[in-house]
Structure formats: C-alpha cells, structure tokens
Design an enzyme around this catalytic site. Sequence first.
Site, PDB file in Angstrom:
ATOM      1  CB  SER A  73      -0.955   0.020   1.195  1.00  0.00           C
ATOM      2  OG  SER A  73      -1.995  -0.887   0.969  1.00  0.00           O
ATOM      3  N   GLY A 117       4.931   0.136   8.835  1.00  0.00           N
ATOM      4  CA  GLY A 117       4.694  -0.542  10.108  1.00  0.00           C
ATOM      5  C   GLY A 117       6.036  -0.874  10.747  1.00  0.00           C
ATOM      6  CG  ASN A 270       6.785  -7.218   8.764  1.00  0.00           C
ATOM      7  OD1 ASN A 270       6.994  -8.376   9.114  1.00  0.00           O
ATOM      8  ND2 ASN A 270       5.925  -6.912   7.818  1.00  0.00           N
ATOM      9  N   PRO A 271       5.261  -5.865  11.567  1.00  0.00           N
ATOM     10  CG  PRO A 271       4.068  -3.854  11.723  1.00  0.00           C
ATOM     11  CD  PRO A 271       5.248  -4.491  11.038  1.00  0.00           C
ATOM     12  CB  CYS A 272       1.715  -8.978   9.334  1.00  0.00           C
ATOM     13  SG  CYS A 272       0.584  -7.596   9.501  1.00  0.00           S
ATOM     14  CD  GLU A 274       4.429  -9.332   6.259  1.00  0.00           C
ATOM     15  OE1 GLU A 274       4.055  -9.740   7.369  1.00  0.00           O
ATOM     16  OE2 GLU A 274       4.020  -8.267   5.755  1.00  0.00           O
ATOM     17  N   GLY A 417      -3.739  -7.561   3.072  1.00  0.00           N
ATOM     18  CA  GLY A 417      -5.053  -7.166   3.594  1.00  0.00           C
ATOM     19  C   GLY A 417      -5.805  -6.220   2.664  1.00  0.00           C
ATOM     20  CB  THR A 418      -5.369  -2.812   1.583  1.00  0.00           C
ATOM     21  OG1 THR A 418      -5.514  -2.590   2.975  1.00  0.00           O
ATOM     22  CG2 THR A 418      -6.225  -1.820   0.831  1.00  0.00           C
TER      23      THR A 418
HETATM   24  N1  UDP Z   1       0.932  -2.473   7.536  1.00  0.00           N
HETATM   25  C1  UDP Z   1       0.807  -1.379   8.380  1.00  0.00           C
HETATM   26  N2  UDP Z   1      -0.450  -0.912   8.706  1.00  0.00           N
HETATM   27  C2  UDP Z   1      -1.583  -1.493   8.237  1.00  0.00           C
HETATM   28  C3  UDP Z   1      -1.455  -2.604   7.370  1.00  0.00           C
HETATM   29  C4  UDP Z   1      -0.192  -3.062   7.038  1.00  0.00           C
HETATM   30  O1  UDP Z   1       1.808  -0.831   8.818  1.00  0.00           O
HETATM   31  O2  UDP Z   1      -2.694  -1.030   8.577  1.00  0.00           O
HETATM   32  C5  UDP Z   1       2.289  -2.972   7.170  1.00  0.00           C
HETATM   33  C6  UDP Z   1       2.791  -4.076   8.088  1.00  0.00           C
HETATM   34  O3  UDP Z   1       4.194  -4.026   8.146  1.00  0.00           O
HETATM   35  C7  UDP Z   1       2.361  -5.326   7.371  1.00  0.00           C
HETATM   36  C8  UDP Z   1       2.646  -4.925   5.943  1.00  0.00           C
HETATM   37  O4  UDP Z   1       2.243  -3.554   5.892  1.00  0.00           O
HETATM   38  O5  UDP Z   1       3.101  -6.425   7.801  1.00  0.00           O
HETATM   39  C9  UDP Z   1       1.916  -5.689   4.886  1.00  0.00           C
HETATM   40  O6  UDP Z   1       0.534  -5.762   5.200  1.00  0.00           O
HETATM   41  P1  UDP Z   1      -0.533  -6.025   4.057  1.00  0.00           P
HETATM   42  O7  UDP Z   1       0.050  -7.011   3.105  1.00  0.00           O
HETATM   43  O8  UDP Z   1      -1.835  -6.371   4.701  1.00  0.00           O
HETATM   44  O9  UDP Z   1      -0.616  -4.594   3.369  1.00  0.00           O
HETATM   45  P2  UDP Z   1      -1.324  -4.037   2.035  1.00  0.00           P
HETATM   46  O10 UDP Z   1      -0.200  -3.729   1.092  1.00  0.00           O
HETATM   47  O11 UDP Z   1      -2.304  -5.025   1.509  1.00  0.00           O
HETATM   48  O12 UDP Z   1      -2.004  -2.778   2.483  1.00  0.00           O
END
Ligand code: UDP
Length: 569
Positions: A73, A117, A270-272, A274, A417-418
């Site tokens: 994102s 994150g 990192n937070p999740c 991976e 997630g997004t």
């Molecule tokens: N992350 C974050 N805040 C959020 C969602 C994600 O900082 O609300 C960071 C966090 O390090 C996480 C990484 O983005 O491990 C990847 O998350 P995700 O793949 O869900 O992100 P997307 O790119 O889909 O938004």
Amino acid sequence: MEKLSDNAFRVLKERYLWKKGVGEDLETPEDMFRRVARHIAKAELKWGDSSEEKKWEETFFRIMSDLFFLPNSPTLMNAGLESAQLSACFVLPVNDSLSGIFDTLKLAALVHQKGGGTGFNFSELRPVGDSLGSQGGYASGPVSFIKLYDFATGQVKQGGKRRGANMGVLNVDHPDILEFIRLKVNGKALQNFNLSVGITDQFMEAVIANKNWGLIHPNSARVIKIIPARDIWENIVQGAWENGNPGLVFLDNIQASNPLAKMGKIWATNPCGEVPLMEYESCNLGSVNLARFVYQGKVDFKTLGKTVKEGIRFLDNVIEVNHYPNKKIERATLSNRKIGLGVMGWAEMLLQLHIPYDSQEAVDLGKEIMSFIQNESKEASHQLALERGSFPNWDKSIYHPAKPMRNATVNSIAPTGTISILANTSSSIEPLFALAFQRRRVLSGEPLDTEVHPLFAKAIAEGAFPQQEILEEVRATGQCGHIAALPYELRSVFKTALEIDPKWHLQHQIAFQQFTDNAVSKTVNLPSSASPEDIGRIYLEAWRHKAKGVTVFRNNAGNEQVIYQGIGR
Ligand code: UDP
C-alpha cells in the site's frame, strides 16, 4: 486495463486516489497505476536511457493494471510524491536508555506517518523495578514502554489513511516475560500492537523435557529467577486461547536462514511477521495474484514466471527511488536491499483448479508454485546483480562468492489485507474466510450490501440446483458445507477458513515457508471450541517444522488483531 470491482474502487477512492489539484476531481485508478509505474521506472535512468525507462514504465503499468502484481500500500499511496516513503516494513532498535527509547519512538512515529509498520524487540530493557543506579529510582520495564509506544501510535494515523501497526517481541528469558504474555488479556488493550514471544530452541527443549528455565537480567546476564519452562508455556497458550496473543517468533529458525548471519542477529519482525529484519532495515513488498495465472484449467507457469521477474525488478527499483525516514534506515536498507515478493489469490487459484484447500494435493501444489516463484525470483535478482551490481554486503552473505545477488532476500508472504481487495481476490495464502460478505465503509464502518463470492455464484448458476434457496442460505451463514442439496465435491472445494481443520492451515504455512527466504504471515484459524492444548500442539508443530513464527485466531474469542483480513473477502 482490468475492470476493478466496486469494492476495490470504493477502497481506492477513500484512501488511495489523489486529488488532481485543488478543487479538482480524483485521479482514476488508471491514473494511479500510471503515477506509480512512472515513479518506479525512473530508477531505470541510472543504468539505461529514456527508452528503457519508458519500456519499463509500460511493463509496470501493465502488470499492475491487469492485476497480475501489486506493490504494498505505501507504494500505491505515495509514489509520485517528492519524498515518497514506499516501504511497509521496518524494524527499529530499543536500547536500554531513556534517550534511546524516545529516539526510537520519534522515529517510529515518522515511519507510521508515512504508512510504514514497525517491529521492535524490547528485551534489552532492564526489568520492572530494577534500580536505575546513580540517578536513583526504579525502572518501569518493557511492558510499560510498550504501552507508551501503543498510545503514541494511536495518535499518529498513517498518513490519515490507516492505523499504525507494530510488532512487539520480548524474549522468553526476559524477567518480565509473564507480564508481557498477559498484556493483552483484556482484548481491547494495546490496539496497535501484535505481540510475540521470542522463542529459542533451548526453551522448546526445556518445555518438552519439563525442565526449569532461567530468567536472565539483560544487562548482567545473571539468572534472577528460575521457573518451570512449562509455566511460561501454559501462560502463552492460555493467552493465545483467550485473545490470539501472544504469537511466537522462533528466533533460532530465523537466524538459521539469515543470509547475513555473520553481520549479527535478527531479533524482530515487521508487524505481521513476514519480514524478519536486522535493526534499522526496511523492506518493500509486492504480491503476484495467483488467481490470474490459471489458464484453461492449468497453472500458466510461463506468464507467472515472467511476472515474477518483472515484479522483482519493480521492487528493486523501489529501493532506488525510495525516500527513507532517516540516514540509519537508508544505510541499512541500501546495504542489504531486501525485498519481499509474495502471493495473493492462492485460495482462488485452488478454486479454479477444483482442488480443496484441505488436501495433500493443495499443499503439494503450494510447494511447487512457491519453489517455482523462489527460483524465478532468485534468478531475477541474480540477473539484476550482473546488470547493476550485488548488494553492498553481498561479500558477507551466504551467496558469496558463487552467486552475485542484487538483494539479500527476495520473497515474503504478506497478508495483502488491502491489496487483495484491490485485486478482487482472496488474501495471501488464506482460504476464503466466508462465501458471503457484508461490505462496510472503510473508515466509518457503515454497513453496505451483502455479496456472495462470484466463483460460488457461478458454480451454482452452472448446476441444476435450487439457486435462490442456496444463495439465501449462504448469505445468512457464509458457508455451504451443511447444504445437503449440493454435491460433496462442491462443498469440499468451497470450504471456508473455520470449516478447515487447523492442521491444514499450518501445512500451507509450512509448505510456503519452505520456499520463502523471509517469512510467511498466516493465521491458523480455530473454531471457538478449540482448547488451549490444541493451541499448544499447533505452536509445537510450527516450531518442529521450522516455521519462523506462528499466530492463531480462535473464533469468537473476543480477540482483536491489529490488521483485519480485509474489509472484503
Ligand atoms: N501495515 C501497516 N499498517 C496497516 C497494514 C499493514 O503498517 O494497517 C504494514 C505491516 O508491516 C504489514 C505490511 O504492511 O506487515 C503488509 O501488510 P498487508 O500485506 O496487509 O498490506 P497491504 O499492502 O495489503 O495494504
């Protein structure tokens, strides 16, 4: 350009699309992909001319707008800005001094502000009640500083677009470990943190052999308390049963595959989970959408391989054009150039191939796909090294001297997630969470329509079933396993996360981990009837199979995760 779903468009409009100018319209999704492609292709000018730049801009635009590949994102939101922070993942140090703690807090706030994150290991902090020496007074301990970090995170929205997210790790031999484990006992506490205990092999062996375990003062290496290892273990498992926290991070498994082990230890993710990183490193992620690589009932390896290579180039370019929150992060990141290409849409790939998620066939295909992606990724990074040079710490890495590499790591399985909502597919390597979804507005949470999964709707439309009744039942329950009018084959292929035995969740995680140099973010879903012992068994299995971490989520346990698996499917 692929047509976006209504839900994807809604999420884009609320959070990703820029205003073209004061009082002007928002950019279209196509404009957004163009903005990102242009920004990332600029890196090409370091080695090639403007025709190369244009060529890669077109390639990057195509893979994104066809929903073959999406970056994390922050890249979608920020590319095109003058000082664009494009990475999702950071790990920062927490030193045992007041200035160290607050310097890192400030840096974390700056990272959150731009959409990143952060992960921390708090184990260097002296335990609560410890004497502060010459100044007098007593230490507040890691738990109180985690609360402080949590509060601060809550005050800084990520670019006003989402909440900041953190990972807090405390090692299992820290004197405050029991307090840490119970920290989220009230499910509402610490909204902006995932917590994981840093586990060593020695601890796991002590649990198995039912031995005592020493809690060690971080500054003096003195054992200050001895308790049965199983006391700690039972507290961990009980906490996870109550609210999903803590998860575990397996420090020895992580260190065993650290490509730069000579340079020091990895202590946090990192937070999740991976991306395990050394202090001050950051990582940018991207995911290929597996659901788009099924052609005439088969996996289209040729196009998948091509997209993976283009994705690796994209992510390496991100490092070139990225803007870093400070010099230390910039130096650490540019020295190792870690990237994480992963997948989304795994469950939807299996659906198209009519393979049930809870089957050996699915796990074997997962291994085949991820090992293919890993090979293609490493080959792409190797080719980039020949063109652009290896990462500066390459001579200290496992790749030296046989294989020049542009990046110290290449793969991570992120939760997506997004971005999985934007690509209109299932997230990461998770099974479908439900067959029907109540859409909600992103920020206000206002309920919108209830939608049945399109692949399920299609399967029903193609068979001679009482369509209306089945769709109504699925809208009401989100599942189809109990609908007797449906053939067994259909019911097994469309099983959702909670109908799948937890052991299959773990098997998918392990299968993908085997071919991923960073780590896999995966939630092992459990029914509410699962016991703490069930969770203990899953945690133990995860360690035995060399997972780098493990997280469970028991249905209706009152738990709240920092990151929800999407507002969509
Ligand atoms: N992350 C974050 N805040 C959020 C969602 C994600 O900082 O609300 C960071 C966090 O390090 C996480 C990484 O983005 O491990 C990847 O998350 P995700 O793949 O869900 O992100 P997307 O790119 O889909 O938004």
